[in-house]
Design a protein around this motif. Structure first.
Motif, PDB file in Angstrom:
ATOM      1  N   ASP A 109       1.043  -1.121  -0.060  1.00 30.91           N
ATOM      2  CA  ASP A 109       0.178  -0.110   0.460  1.00 30.91           C
ATOM      3  C   ASP A 109       0.938   1.067  -0.126  1.00 30.91           C
ATOM      4  O   ASP A 109      -0.168   2.455  -0.304  1.00 30.91           O
ATOM      5  CB  ASP A 109      -0.841   0.026   1.366  1.00 30.91           C
ATOM      6  N   ALA A 110       2.006   0.814   0.350  1.00 31.19           N
ATOM      7  CA  ALA A 110       2.630   2.613   0.456  1.00 31.19           C
ATOM      8  C   ALA A 110       3.882   2.312  -0.680  1.00 31.19           C
ATOM      9  O   ALA A 110       3.825   3.793  -0.739  1.00 31.19           O
ATOM     10  CB  ALA A 110       4.088   2.155   1.515  1.00 31.19           C
ATOM     11  N   GLU A 111       3.207   1.582  -1.783  1.00 37.61           N
ATOM     12  CA  GLU A 111       3.383   2.117  -3.102  1.00 37.61           C
ATOM     13  C   GLU A 111       2.965   2.198  -3.932  1.00 37.61           C
ATOM     14  O   GLU A 111       2.960   2.187  -5.652  1.00 37.61           O
ATOM     15  CB  GLU A 111       4.856   1.681  -3.730  1.00 37.61           C
ATOM     16  N   THR A 112       1.658   1.547  -3.754  1.00 35.60           N
ATOM     17  CA  THR A 112       0.604   1.663  -4.086  1.00 35.60           C
ATOM     18  C   THR A 112      -1.068   2.738  -4.121  1.00 35.60           C
ATOM     19  O   THR A 112      -1.600   2.833  -3.107  1.00 35.60           O
ATOM     20  CB  THR A 112      -0.198   0.107  -4.376  1.00 35.60           C
ATOM     21  N   ASP A 113      -1.436   2.875  -5.799  1.00 34.83           N
ATOM     22  CA  ASP A 113      -2.374   4.036  -5.080  1.00 34.83           C
ATOM     23  C   ASP A 113      -3.238   2.969  -5.996  1.00 34.83           C
ATOM     24  O   ASP A 113      -3.444   2.443  -7.039  1.00 34.83           O
ATOM     25  CB  ASP A 113      -1.934   4.752  -6.026  1.00 34.83           C
ATOM     26  N   LEU A 114      -4.865   2.585  -5.519  1.00 33.15           N
ATOM     27  CA  LEU A 114      -5.966   2.504  -5.910  1.00 33.15           C
ATOM     28  C   LEU A 114      -6.480   3.837  -6.814  1.00 33.15           C
ATOM     29  O   LEU A 114      -7.469   4.637  -6.192  1.00 33.15           O
ATOM     30  CB  LEU A 114      -6.508   1.937  -4.898  1.00 33.15           C
ATOM     31  N   GLN A 115      -7.159   3.242  -8.078  1.00 38.24           N
ATOM     32  CA  GLN A 115      -7.675   4.364  -8.492  1.00 38.24           C
ATOM     33  C   GLN A 115      -8.906   3.605  -9.318  1.00 38.24           C
ATOM     34  O   GLN A 115      -8.810   2.542  -9.609  1.00 38.24           O
ATOM     35  CB  GLN A 115      -6.768   4.435 -10.191  1.00 38.24           C
ATOM     36  N   SER A 116      -9.759   4.685  -8.957  1.00 37.59           N
ATOM     37  CA  SER A 116     -11.475   4.115  -8.764  1.00 37.59           C
ATOM     38  C   SER A 116     -12.195   4.764 -10.031  1.00 37.59           C
ATOM     39  O   SER A 116     -12.092   6.350 -10.571  1.00 37.59           O
ATOM     40  CB  SER A 116     -12.676   5.043  -8.350  1.00 37.59           C
ATOM     41  N   PRO A 137     -14.581   5.067  -1.397  1.00 38.19           N
ATOM     42  CA  PRO A 137     -13.492   4.574  -0.781  1.00 38.19           C
ATOM     43  C   PRO A 137     -13.739   3.635   0.444  1.00 38.19           C
ATOM     44  O   PRO A 137     -14.573   3.925   1.529  1.00 38.19           O
ATOM     45  CB  PRO A 137     -12.745   4.996  -0.839  1.00 38.19           C
ATOM     46  N   PRO A 138     -13.165   2.577   0.255  1.00 42.91           N
ATOM     47  CA  PRO A 138     -12.733   1.808   2.128  1.00 42.91           C
ATOM     48  C   PRO A 138     -12.957   2.264   3.053  1.00 42.91           C
ATOM     49  O   PRO A 138     -12.016   3.746   3.347  1.00 42.91           O
ATOM     50  CB  PRO A 138     -11.802   0.476   1.761  1.00 42.91           C
ATOM     51  N   ILE A 139     -13.016   2.551   4.535  1.00 41.69           N
ATOM     52  CA  ILE A 139     -12.913   2.662   5.440  1.00 41.69           C
ATOM     53  C   ILE A 139     -11.414   3.448   6.140  1.00 41.69           C
ATOM     54  O   ILE A 139     -11.422   4.762   6.365  1.00 41.69           O
ATOM     55  CB  ILE A 139     -14.075   1.794   6.822  1.00 41.69           C
ATOM     56  N   GLY A 140     -10.325   2.205   5.452  1.00 40.03           N
ATOM     57  CA  GLY A 140      -9.230   2.319   5.651  1.00 40.03           C
ATOM     58  C   GLY A 140      -8.857   3.423   5.004  1.00 40.03           C
ATOM     59  O   GLY A 140      -7.494   3.217   5.095  1.00 40.03           O
ATOM     60  N   SER A 158     -21.770   3.170  10.703  1.00 41.70           N
ATOM     61  CA  SER A 158     -21.628   1.961   9.633  1.00 41.70           C
ATOM     62  C   SER A 158     -21.793   0.914  10.918  1.00 41.70           C
ATOM     63  O   SER A 158     -21.098   1.369  12.012  1.00 41.70           O
ATOM     64  CB  SER A 158     -21.365   1.882   9.134  1.00 41.70           C
ATOM     65  N   SER A 159     -22.073  -0.248  10.918  1.00 38.99           N
ATOM     66  CA  SER A 159     -21.818  -1.361  11.793  1.00 38.99           C
ATOM     67  C   SER A 159     -20.108  -1.216  11.438  1.00 38.99           C
ATOM     68  O   SER A 159     -19.847  -2.358  12.545  1.00 38.99           O
ATOM     69  CB  SER A 159     -22.898  -2.676  11.023  1.00 38.99           C
ATOM     70  N   ASP A 160     -19.589  -1.400  10.393  1.00 42.42           N
ATOM     71  CA  ASP A 160     -18.282  -1.461  10.571  1.00 42.42           C
ATOM     72  C   ASP A 160     -16.926  -0.900  10.778  1.00 42.42           C
ATOM     73  O   ASP A 160     -15.669  -0.959  11.047  1.00 42.42           O
ATOM     74  CB  ASP A 160     -17.630  -1.814   8.719  1.00 42.42           C
ATOM     75  N   GLY A 161     -17.621   0.859  11.242  1.00 41.33           N
ATOM     76  CA  GLY A 161     -17.212   2.225  11.540  1.00 41.33           C
ATOM     77  C   GLY A 161     -17.070   3.160  10.869  1.00 41.33           C
ATOM     78  O   GLY A 161     -18.289   2.749  10.059  1.00 41.33           O
ATOM     79  N   THR A 162     -16.449   4.085  10.979  1.00 39.74           N
ATOM     80  CA  THR A 162     -17.008   5.394  10.480  1.00 39.74           C
ATOM     81  C   THR A 162     -17.095   5.302   8.932  1.00 39.74           C
ATOM     82  O   THR A 162     -15.151   5.372   8.848  1.00 39.74           O
ATOM     83  CB  THR A 162     -16.914   6.748  11.059  1.00 39.74           C
ATOM     84  N   ILE A 163     -17.221   5.340   8.238  1.00 41.62           N
ATOM     85  CA  ILE A 163     -16.983   5.701   6.640  1.00 41.62           C
ATOM     86  C   ILE A 163     -17.390   7.037   5.791  1.00 41.62           C
ATOM     87  O   ILE A 163     -18.349   7.732   6.168  1.00 41.62           O
ATOM     88  CB  ILE A 163     -17.875   4.967   6.364  1.00 41.62           C
ATOM     89  N   THR A 183      -6.920  -3.455   6.103  1.00 45.64           N
ATOM     90  CA  THR A 183      -8.460  -2.884   6.040  1.00 45.64           C
ATOM     91  C   THR A 183      -9.325  -3.029   4.897  1.00 45.64           C
ATOM     92  O   THR A 183     -10.007  -1.773   5.332  1.00 45.64           O
ATOM     93  CB  THR A 183      -7.914  -1.160   6.685  1.00 45.64           C
ATOM     94  N   TYR A 184      -8.960  -2.846   3.572  1.00 42.08           N
ATOM     95  CA  TYR A 184      -9.823  -2.621   3.142  1.00 42.08           C
ATOM     96  C   TYR A 184     -11.015  -3.185   2.591  1.00 42.08           C
ATOM     97  O   TYR A 184     -11.626  -2.293   1.496  1.00 42.08           O
ATOM     98  CB  TYR A 184      -8.860  -3.433   0.962  1.00 42.08           C
ATOM     99  N   LEU A 185     -11.313  -4.134   3.149  1.00 46.03           N
ATOM    100  CA  LEU A 185     -12.808  -4.743   3.184  1.00 46.03           C
ATOM    101  C   LEU A 185     -13.413  -4.006   3.959  1.00 46.03           C
ATOM    102  O   LEU A 185     -15.232  -4.636   4.168  1.00 46.03           O
ATOM    103  CB  LEU A 185     -12.283  -6.214   3.810  1.00 46.03           C
ATOM    104  N   ALA A 186     -13.398  -3.082   5.111  1.00 43.38           N
ATOM    105  CA  ALA A 186     -14.172  -2.297   6.156  1.00 43.38           C
ATOM    106  C   ALA A 186     -15.297  -1.819   4.968  1.00 43.38           C
ATOM    107  O   ALA A 186     -14.772  -0.872   4.383  1.00 43.38           O
ATOM    108  CB  ALA A 186     -13.171  -1.662   7.288  1.00 43.38           C
ATOM    109  N   GLY A 187     -15.938  -2.117   5.360  1.00 44.10           N
ATOM    110  CA  GLY A 187     -17.725  -0.920   4.588  1.00 44.10           C
ATOM    111  C   GLY A 187     -17.265  -1.380   3.049  1.00 44.10           C
ATOM    112  O   GLY A 187     -18.166  -1.141   2.964  1.00 44.10           O
ATOM    113  N   ARG A 188     -17.543  -2.938   3.563  1.00 47.90           N
ATOM    114  CA  ARG A 188     -17.664  -3.366   1.594  1.00 47.90           C
ATOM    115  C   ARG A 188     -18.619  -3.918   1.486  1.00 47.90           C
ATOM    116  O   ARG A 188     -19.371  -3.991   2.632  1.00 47.90           O
ATOM    117  CB  ARG A 188     -16.895  -4.178   1.215  1.00 47.90           C
ATOM    118  N   VAL A 189     -20.225  -3.713   0.478  1.00 47.84           N
ATOM    119  CA  VAL A 189     -21.271  -4.550   0.426  1.00 47.84           C
ATOM    120  C   VAL A 189     -21.007  -5.938   0.076  1.00 47.84           C
ATOM    121  O   VAL A 189     -19.280  -6.544   0.283  1.00 47.84           O
ATOM    122  CB  VAL A 189     -21.415  -3.871  -0.976  1.00 47.84           C
ATOM    123  N   ARG A 190     -21.776  -6.792   0.929  1.00 46.94           N
ATOM    124  CA  ARG A 190     -21.652  -7.722   1.591  1.00 46.94           C
ATOM    125  C   ARG A 190     -22.533  -8.425   0.627  1.00 46.94           C
ATOM    126  O   ARG A 190     -24.277  -7.875   0.890  1.00 46.94           O
ATOM    127  CB  ARG A 190     -21.103  -8.975   2.435  1.00 46.94           C
TER     128      ARG A 190
END
Length: 402
Positions: A109-116, A137-140, A158-163, A183-190
């Motif tokens: 994660d230190a060298e990677t950007d996630l692009q939406s 984006p994800p909570i984290g 949210s039930s996962d935390g603050t998004i 922490t990528y999965l926090a706040g995901r759609v399930r």
């Protein structure tokens, strides 16, 4: 931690036992090959089946987070190159899934950007609305970047935390952001099916009578006393509102569905398709939920023109605002919220609180709640929820070197 103190590997949303070697190779690209076995016992049969189906549902070229318990130096983002799983069942004794996955490392994660990549499309509507371009984006996540123009922000509990939800995202921009894989999965759609088992891919079985679609803010599920139970998270719990969906106006509602399948199942967005036989003909309902959204989106279709409706299963005093395209409860409920429902097209109000279309074959709608009711924060009012629905922005995520 897994049973018997094994380590874990989290392959996207799929939890696996870390009981195997990791084969790596360098060169122009850095590859990582994994293989292992899931079995019943000690897992349940449903867990083994879900992991087998999930492995075989992985999409080639998709970027996913991968984390290890015992090999944390290998945590990072990877592109899926190949995936397979062999299922064996010795009835009444043992079930195994022997799986293999080949990955190409994008980076930590230190060298990677996630692009939406957001489509930026605005839903065709009868209200001359340009919608509100928003994104969650994800909570984290951290370091959300949209170039020279910054969006505004709001937060939702949210039930996962603050998004964090970004509002007024600049047009023609694909936001970039970082996020620890852990922490990528926090706040995901399930999407879950029988016994609450999470479904890890789209090409997997889904019970027509026992499923749920949730993002930590909204939870939609079948109901024994209505067509849908749409629950909104507030005050530390989900608050239920029952809704009827009908292809015959107020005469009769759909009591149960004959089939359910998944059109999309990603952490940022999922679509469940429900089918009901009408003898003759059928009704099809697509339910869409996005990460960070307070509303579930619906698209109802039938073969021949009919009166289509979505309305509260019991009368709740409501205010119809046709000029703005939505209906809301007239007063806060016992939990301090107000239901809200609307459509992109001109509708007729239903007395119980809802919307109705006559002589049509399709109907779009959104339904959720103004959490906080009269005290709803900016971004959570009925008109704003409507505008967020009008900005229909399916998201595709890519990994790029920072």
């Amino acid at each position: 931690m897994s049973a018997f103190d094994w380590g874990d590997i989290q392959l996207g949303r799929i939890p696996l036992r870390e009981t195997f070697d990791v084969a790596e190779a360098g060169g122009d690209t850095r590859t990582l090959d994994l293989d292992g076995q899931e079995s019943f016992p000690p897992l349940t049969r449903a867990q083994v089946v879900a992991r087998h189906d999930g492995i075989n549902s992985l999409t080639m070229g998709q970027v996913i987070p991968v984390t290890f318990t015992d090999k944390p130096e290998r945590n990072g983002y990877y592109t899926i190159k190949a995936a397979s799983s062999t299922y064996t069942e010795n009835r009444g004794e043992r079930v195994t899934a022997d799986w293999k996955v080949s990955l190409e490392r994008v980076g930590s994660d230190a060298e990677t950007d996630l692009q939406s990549r957001l489509t930026g499309a605005v839903r065709l509507n009868d209200y001359s609305s340009s919608g509100e371009r928003w994104h969650a984006p994800p909570i984290g996540h951290y370091g959300y970047y949209t170039g020279s123009t910054n969006p505004s922000t709001m937060t939702r509990a949210s039930s996962d935390g603050t998004i964090t939800v970004y509002r007024s995202v600049p047009a023609n921009v694909s936001p970039r952001w970082g996020c620890p894989p852990t922490t990528y999965l926090a706040g995901r759609v399930r999407v879950t099916t029988t016994a609450g088992q999470e479904v890890y891919g789209a090409d997997v079985p889904l019970s027509a009578t026992d499923w749920s679609l949730s993002n930590g803010l909204v939870n939609a599920t079948p109901s024994a006393s209505a067509t849908l139970d749409v629950q909104s998270y507030s005050g530390g719990a989900y608050r239920s509102k029952l809704w009827n969906i009908s292809v015959a106006g107020s005469a009769a509602s759909v009591a149960s569905w004959d089939g359910a399948t998944l059109l999309r199942n990603d952490p940022e967005m999922a679509i469940v398709r429900l089918v009901k036989g009408l003898n003759p003909g059928r009704a099809t309902l697509d339910l869409t939920l996005r990460r960070g959204s307070r509303t579930v989106e619906g698209y109802l279709q039938v073969g021949t023109a009919a009166t289509l409706a979505v309305y509260r299963s019991t009368l709740e005093t409501n205010t119809q605002i046709p000029a703005n395209g939505y209906v809301r409860a007239s007063a806060n409920d016992a939990n301090g919220n107000r239901f809200a429902i609307g459509s992109a097209r001109t509708w007729v109000g239903h007395a119980n609180g809802g919307i109705l279309f006559s002589s049509v074959t399709v109907m779009d709608f959104w339904v959720g709640a103004e959490v906080g009711g009269t005290g709803a924060v900016s971004g959570d009012t009925g008109l704003e929820l409507r505008n967020q629905y009008f900005a229909a922005m399916p998201e595709a995520i890519y990994g790029v070197r920072r």
